[in-house]
Write a protein that holds these residues in place. Sequence first.
Motif, PDB file in Angstrom:
ATOM      1  N   ARG A 187       0.837  -1.215   0.000  1.00 27.72           N
ATOM      2  CA  ARG A 187       0.000   0.000   0.000  1.00 27.72           C
ATOM      3  C   ARG A 187       0.867   1.258   0.000  1.00 27.72           C
ATOM      4  O   ARG A 187       0.591   2.227  -0.718  1.00 27.72           O
ATOM      5  CB  ARG A 187      -0.949  -0.010   1.202  1.00 27.72           C
ATOM      6  N   ALA A 188       1.913   1.252   0.822  1.00 26.74           N
ATOM      7  CA  ALA A 188       2.802   2.425   0.904  1.00 26.74           C
ATOM      8  C   ALA A 188       3.518   2.653  -0.424  1.00 26.74           C
ATOM      9  O   ALA A 188       3.668   3.801  -0.879  1.00 26.74           O
ATOM     10  CB  ALA A 188       3.811   2.235   2.040  1.00 26.74           C
ATOM     11  N   ILE A 189       3.954   1.562  -1.067  1.00 27.87           N
ATOM     12  CA  ILE A 189       4.599   1.692  -2.374  1.00 27.87           C
ATOM     13  C   ILE A 189       3.600   2.224  -3.396  1.00 27.87           C
ATOM     14  O   ILE A 189       3.919   3.106  -4.206  1.00 27.87           O
ATOM     15  CB  ILE A 189       5.175   0.327  -2.824  1.00 27.87           C
ATOM     16  N   GLY A 190       2.369   1.707  -3.353  1.00 25.63           N
ATOM     17  CA  GLY A 190       1.331   2.161  -4.278  1.00 25.63           C
ATOM     18  C   GLY A 190       1.011   3.635  -4.123  1.00 25.63           C
ATOM     19  O   GLY A 190       0.694   4.323  -5.105  1.00 25.63           O
ATOM     20  N   LEU A 191       1.121   4.136  -2.898  1.00 27.19           N
ATOM     21  CA  LEU A 191       0.853   5.549  -2.642  1.00 27.19           C
ATOM     22  C   LEU A 191       2.069   6.433  -2.936  1.00 27.19           C
ATOM     23  O   LEU A 191       1.969   7.664  -2.907  1.00 27.19           O
ATOM     24  CB  LEU A 191       0.433   5.739  -1.178  1.00 27.19           C
ATOM     25  N   GLY A 192       3.209   5.787  -3.175  1.00 25.89           N
ATOM     26  CA  GLY A 192       4.420   6.549  -3.482  1.00 25.89           C
ATOM     27  C   GLY A 192       5.101   7.144  -2.277  1.00 25.89           C
ATOM     28  O   GLY A 192       5.950   8.040  -2.417  1.00 25.89           O
ATOM     29  N   THR A 193       4.768   6.669  -1.077  1.00 20.49           N
ATOM     30  CA  THR A 193       5.342   7.257   0.138  1.00 20.49           C
ATOM     31  C   THR A 193       6.669   6.610   0.538  1.00 20.49           C
ATOM     32  O   THR A 193       7.357   7.117   1.417  1.00 20.49           O
ATOM     33  CB  THR A 193       4.350   7.144   1.310  1.00 20.49           C
ATOM     34  N   VAL A 194       7.001   5.469  -0.079  1.00 18.53           N
ATOM     35  CA  VAL A 194       8.271   4.793   0.213  1.00 18.53           C
ATOM     36  C   VAL A 194       8.893   4.316  -1.099  1.00 18.53           C
ATOM     37  O   VAL A 194       8.221   4.253  -2.136  1.00 18.53           O
ATOM     38  CB  VAL A 194       8.077   3.582   1.158  1.00 18.53           C
ATOM     39  N   ASP A 195      10.158   3.938  -1.035  1.00 25.24           N
ATOM     40  CA  ASP A 195      10.823   3.368  -2.213  1.00 25.24           C
ATOM     41  C   ASP A 195      10.169   2.035  -2.581  1.00 25.24           C
ATOM     42  O   ASP A 195       9.671   1.318  -1.707  1.00 25.24           O
ATOM     43  CB  ASP A 195      12.312   3.141  -1.925  1.00 25.24           C
ATOM     44  N   PRO A 196      10.188   1.662  -3.846  1.00 22.02           N
ATOM     45  CA  PRO A 196       9.525   0.421  -4.289  1.00 22.02           C
ATOM     46  C   PRO A 196      10.346  -0.820  -3.944  1.00 22.02           C
ATOM     47  O   PRO A 196      10.797  -1.569  -4.820  1.00 22.02           O
ATOM     48  CB  PRO A 196       9.385   0.622  -5.794  1.00 22.02           C
ATOM     49  N   VAL A 197      10.543  -1.037  -2.638  1.00 25.26           N
ATOM     50  CA  VAL A 197      11.308  -2.185  -2.159  1.00 25.26           C
ATOM     51  C   VAL A 197      10.481  -2.912  -1.098  1.00 25.26           C
ATOM     52  O   VAL A 197      10.046  -2.305  -0.112  1.00 25.26           O
ATOM     53  CB  VAL A 197      12.655  -1.756  -1.544  1.00 25.26           C
ATOM     54  N   ALA A 257       7.653  -3.597  -7.625  1.00 25.34           N
ATOM     55  CA  ALA A 257       8.537  -3.489  -6.466  1.00 25.34           C
ATOM     56  C   ALA A 257       9.648  -4.529  -6.532  1.00 25.34           C
ATOM     57  O   ALA A 257       9.477  -5.602  -7.114  1.00 25.34           O
ATOM     58  CB  ALA A 257       7.739  -3.670  -5.179  1.00 25.34           C
ATOM     59  N   ARG A 258      10.761  -4.199  -5.925  1.00 27.13           N
ATOM     60  CA  ARG A 258      11.887  -5.123  -5.810  1.00 27.13           C
ATOM     61  C   ARG A 258      11.805  -5.822  -4.458  1.00 27.13           C
ATOM     62  O   ARG A 258      11.487  -5.205  -3.439  1.00 27.13           O
ATOM     63  CB  ARG A 258      13.203  -4.348  -5.914  1.00 27.13           C
ATOM     64  N   ILE A 259      12.070  -7.114  -4.427  1.00 21.89           N
ATOM     65  CA  ILE A 259      12.025  -7.896  -3.179  1.00 21.89           C
ATOM     66  C   ILE A 259      13.427  -7.982  -2.600  1.00 21.89           C
ATOM     67  O   ILE A 259      14.385  -8.312  -3.297  1.00 21.89           O
ATOM     68  CB  ILE A 259      11.453  -9.300  -3.448  1.00 21.89           C
ATOM     69  N   LEU A 300      -5.320  -6.665   1.337  1.00 22.38           N
ATOM     70  CA  LEU A 300      -4.804  -5.486   0.634  1.00 22.38           C
ATOM     71  C   LEU A 300      -5.718  -4.284   0.773  1.00 22.38           C
ATOM     72  O   LEU A 300      -5.248  -3.150   0.846  1.00 22.38           O
ATOM     73  CB  LEU A 300      -4.628  -5.824  -0.864  1.00 22.38           C
ATOM     74  N   GLY A 301      -7.023  -4.511   0.838  1.00 24.67           N
ATOM     75  CA  GLY A 301      -7.961  -3.417   1.048  1.00 24.67           C
ATOM     76  C   GLY A 301      -8.335  -2.707  -0.241  1.00 24.67           C
ATOM     77  O   GLY A 301      -7.777  -2.979  -1.310  1.00 24.67           O
ATOM     78  N   PRO A 302      -9.278  -1.769  -0.154  1.00 24.15           N
ATOM     79  CA  PRO A 302      -9.848  -1.155  -1.358  1.00 24.15           C
ATOM     80  C   PRO A 302      -8.917  -0.243  -2.131  1.00 24.15           C
ATOM     81  O   PRO A 302      -9.142   0.003  -3.297  1.00 24.15           O
ATOM     82  CB  PRO A 302     -11.042  -0.357  -0.803  1.00 24.15           C
ATOM     83  N   ARG A 303      -7.876   0.268  -1.485  1.00 28.81           N
ATOM     84  CA  ARG A 303      -7.000   1.224  -2.188  1.00 28.81           C
ATOM     85  C   ARG A 303      -6.097   0.546  -3.206  1.00 28.81           C
ATOM     86  O   ARG A 303      -5.572   1.186  -4.096  1.00 28.81           O
ATOM     87  CB  ARG A 303      -6.117   1.968  -1.183  1.00 28.81           C
ATOM     88  N   VAL A 304      -5.899  -0.765  -3.016  1.00 22.09           N
ATOM     89  CA  VAL A 304      -4.970  -1.477  -3.878  1.00 22.09           C
ATOM     90  C   VAL A 304      -5.745  -2.485  -4.700  1.00 22.09           C
ATOM     91  O   VAL A 304      -6.646  -3.140  -4.206  1.00 22.09           O
ATOM     92  CB  VAL A 304      -3.892  -2.203  -3.041  1.00 22.09           C
ATOM     93  N   GLY A 305      -5.400  -2.612  -5.968  1.00 22.18           N
ATOM     94  CA  GLY A 305      -6.036  -3.590  -6.825  1.00 22.18           C
ATOM     95  C   GLY A 305      -7.388  -3.175  -7.307  1.00 22.18           C
ATOM     96  O   GLY A 305      -8.125  -3.960  -7.906  1.00 22.18           O
ATOM     97  N   ALA A 306      -7.763  -1.892  -7.087  1.00 24.72           N
ATOM     98  CA  ALA A 306      -9.103  -1.413  -7.492  1.00 24.72           C
ATOM     99  C   ALA A 306      -9.253  -1.311  -8.991  1.00 24.72           C
ATOM    100  O   ALA A 306     -10.349  -1.296  -9.528  1.00 24.72           O
ATOM    101  CB  ALA A 306      -9.381  -0.063  -6.844  1.00 24.72           C
ATOM    102  N   HIS A 307      -8.089  -1.263  -9.688  1.00 25.11           N
ATOM    103  CA  HIS A 307      -8.142  -1.125 -11.134  1.00 25.11           C
ATOM    104  C   HIS A 307      -8.616  -2.427 -11.773  1.00 25.11           C
ATOM    105  O   HIS A 307      -9.003  -2.444 -12.928  1.00 25.11           O
ATOM    106  CB  HIS A 307      -6.758  -0.767 -11.655  1.00 25.11           C
TER     107      HIS A 307
END
Length: 307
Positions: A187-197, A257-259, A300-307
């Motif tokens: 969720r944080a990566i999807g919102l752009g608030t953290v690096d995609p890791v 995201a990178r794992i 994951l909740g409604p904010r993610v995967g809504a597309h």
Amino acid sequence: MRVLVTGADGFVGRHACAALRAAGDEVVEVHGPRGEGISSTALHFDIADEAKVKAAVSEVKPEAVLHLAGFSSVAKSHQNPARVFAVNTMGVVHLLTALRESAPKARVLLVSSGEVYGPVAEGTLAAEGHPHVPLSPYAASKSSGELAGEQFFRSYGMEVILARPFNHLGAGQDPTFVVPSFAAQIRAIGLGTVDPVLRTGNLDAIRDFSHVKDVVDAYRLMLLKGEAGQAYNVGSGEARTIRGVLEEMIQLSGVQARIELDPARLRPSDIPSLVADTGKLRALGWAPKLTVADALRDVLGPRVGAH
């Protein structure tokens, strides 16, 4: 039936209480000490407090008990074993002692864990007769609680049934657990608030995942039809790696995201493979209605995967 639900303010407890009420049962909720003030109708006490457990059971005199209260984190159990045993083992002893005095005919479902089995050979399903080889204070305390339940059944004829759930998922699970931790990061990566890791622990472990709503349906069925003195596995019977679950979450979310392995997330001891043989539970008439993908969408909740 009038059901006393301990741990009603926890992840599974909230789903269980909703399911029991939907089925027409009268539910008396027991919240832990941290749940004080959340509900004015619930009872509040620490399951490790013998006097308070005794007083509550004497007041309620339940027809059935769903015992969910407990220390639930395998990883954190290594940090405070004494507290884990006080809650998960002695809590069972306090509860059964109180029931023997005030409600000896109550049907009691003690919720243990598939973790009691310890390592099981890859490709092999853990059946109820598999030996207990606990690798954590959590698993050892659950195994000890089961032993207490079996003794109360054998010695006093109490209607004690054992549930051994494997991993279960759904909305509201604490983010310290692996899948909700992944979800929070996604969720944080999807919102752009953290690096995609995505920072993870061991992704090679093989586990058995179910939707929490299917699990609580199994609990009610066991209260109604389970054989006293018997244990029942609760799971899907399907093997999945943690890596496979994470990849499915990433796909559902649409994030990139990178794992990255985080050594701090590794456990002192881990079980390579643990998957349930659920034939005994299915013989009671239970079958899962929801999928792991359903559970992952809920996590994951409604904010993610809504597309």
